[in-house]
Motif scaffolding. Structure first.
Motif, PDB file in Angstrom:
ATOM      1  N   GLU A  20       0.846  -1.190   0.000  1.00 20.10           N
ATOM      2  CA  GLU A  20       0.000   0.000   0.000  1.00 20.10           C
ATOM      3  C   GLU A  20       0.883   1.242   0.000  1.00 20.10           C
ATOM      4  O   GLU A  20       1.949   1.256   0.610  1.00 20.10           O
ATOM      5  CB  GLU A  20      -0.891   0.006   1.233  1.00 20.10           C
ATOM      6  CG  GLU A  20      -1.940  -1.089   1.233  1.00 20.10           C
ATOM      7  CD  GLU A  20      -2.993  -0.892   0.174  1.00 20.10           C
ATOM      8  OE1 GLU A  20      -3.275   0.266  -0.210  1.00 20.10           O
ATOM      9  OE2 GLU A  20      -3.531  -1.900  -0.289  1.00 20.10           O
ATOM     10  N   HIS A  21       0.425   2.294  -0.663  1.00 18.65           N
ATOM     11  CA  HIS A  21       1.234   3.502  -0.740  1.00 18.65           C
ATOM     12  C   HIS A  21       1.262   4.255   0.583  1.00 18.65           C
ATOM     13  O   HIS A  21       2.156   5.050   0.830  1.00 18.65           O
ATOM     14  CB  HIS A  21       0.712   4.420  -1.853  1.00 18.65           C
ATOM     15  CG  HIS A  21      -0.603   5.059  -1.537  1.00 18.65           C
ATOM     16  ND1 HIS A  21      -1.794   4.394  -1.647  1.00 18.65           N
ATOM     17  CD2 HIS A  21      -0.906   6.292  -1.081  1.00 18.65           C
ATOM     18  CE1 HIS A  21      -2.776   5.191  -1.284  1.00 18.65           C
ATOM     19  NE2 HIS A  21      -2.271   6.339  -0.935  1.00 18.65           N
ATOM     20  N   SER A  26       5.292   3.261   6.776  1.00 15.42           N
ATOM     21  CA  SER A  26       5.958   3.744   5.568  1.00 15.42           C
ATOM     22  C   SER A  26       6.365   5.204   5.763  1.00 15.42           C
ATOM     23  O   SER A  26       6.101   5.820   6.786  1.00 15.42           O
ATOM     24  CB  SER A  26       5.034   3.605   4.355  1.00 15.42           C
ATOM     25  OG  SER A  26       3.902   4.433   4.507  1.00 15.42           O
ATOM     26  N   GLN A  27       6.983   5.767   4.763  1.00 15.04           N
ATOM     27  CA  GLN A  27       7.463   7.140   4.863  1.00 15.04           C
ATOM     28  C   GLN A  27       6.296   8.124   4.945  1.00 15.04           C
ATOM     29  O   GLN A  27       6.356   9.109   5.664  1.00 15.04           O
ATOM     30  CB  GLN A  27       8.328   7.459   3.646  1.00 15.04           C
ATOM     31  CG  GLN A  27       9.236   8.642   3.837  1.00 15.04           C
ATOM     32  CD  GLN A  27      10.218   8.774   2.693  1.00 15.04           C
ATOM     33  OE1 GLN A  27       9.981   8.244   1.609  1.00 15.04           O
ATOM     34  NE2 GLN A  27      11.310   9.447   2.913  1.00 15.04           N
ATOM     35  N   LYS A  28       5.203   7.848   4.218  1.00 19.08           N
ATOM     36  CA  LYS A  28       4.060   8.749   4.235  1.00 19.08           C
ATOM     37  C   LYS A  28       3.226   8.620   5.504  1.00 19.08           C
ATOM     38  O   LYS A  28       2.492   9.529   5.852  1.00 19.08           O
ATOM     39  CB  LYS A  28       3.158   8.471   3.022  1.00 19.08           C
ATOM     40  CG  LYS A  28       3.749   8.898   1.711  1.00 19.08           C
ATOM     41  CD  LYS A  28       2.744   8.724   0.603  1.00 19.08           C
ATOM     42  CE  LYS A  28       3.310   9.176  -0.720  1.00 19.08           C
ATOM     43  NZ  LYS A  28       2.324   9.060  -1.794  1.00 19.08           N
ATOM     44  N   ASN A  29       3.300   7.454   6.170  1.00 20.95           N
ATOM     45  CA  ASN A  29       2.491   7.210   7.355  1.00 20.95           C
ATOM     46  C   ASN A  29       3.341   6.499   8.408  1.00 20.95           C
ATOM     47  O   ASN A  29       3.216   5.296   8.593  1.00 20.95           O
ATOM     48  CB  ASN A  29       1.269   6.363   6.951  1.00 20.95           C
ATOM     49  CG  ASN A  29       0.282   6.231   8.068  1.00 20.95           C
ATOM     50  OD1 ASN A  29       0.356   6.911   9.066  1.00 20.95           O
ATOM     51  ND2 ASN A  29      -0.661   5.336   7.898  1.00 20.95           N
ATOM     52  N   PRO A  30       4.205   7.237   9.103  1.00 20.56           N
ATOM     53  CA  PRO A  30       5.097   6.584  10.068  1.00 20.56           C
ATOM     54  C   PRO A  30       4.338   6.027  11.272  1.00 20.56           C
ATOM     55  O   PRO A  30       3.217   6.426  11.550  1.00 20.56           O
ATOM     56  CB  PRO A  30       6.048   7.697  10.473  1.00 20.56           C
ATOM     57  CG  PRO A  30       5.366   8.959  10.136  1.00 20.56           C
ATOM     58  CD  PRO A  30       4.422   8.661   9.013  1.00 20.56           C
TER      59      PRO A  30
END
Length: 54
Positions: A20-21, A26-30
């Motif tokens: 998932e993006h 992830s970088q967008k959702n730490p």
């Protein structure tokens, strides 16, 4: 039919087919950046009250 020669079915893996993006961590959702339940409920209520698009 010779069932002995068929062999056992292959066990599937639980690995996702894609990433998932905006997956948690992830970088967008730490990690540690999840909204509280009150924020989520408020957002859902605001969405329900918003005028519907045609």
């Amino acid at each position: 039919m010779d069932y002995k020669a068929a062999g056992a079915p292959k066990k599937g893996s639980n690995a996702p087919r894609h990433k998932e993006h905006n997956a948690p961590g992830s970088q967008k959702n730490p990690f540690g950046k999840r909204p509280t339940k009150e924020e989520l409920v408020a957002r859902l209520k605001a969405k329900a009250q918003a005028p519907k698009k045609a």
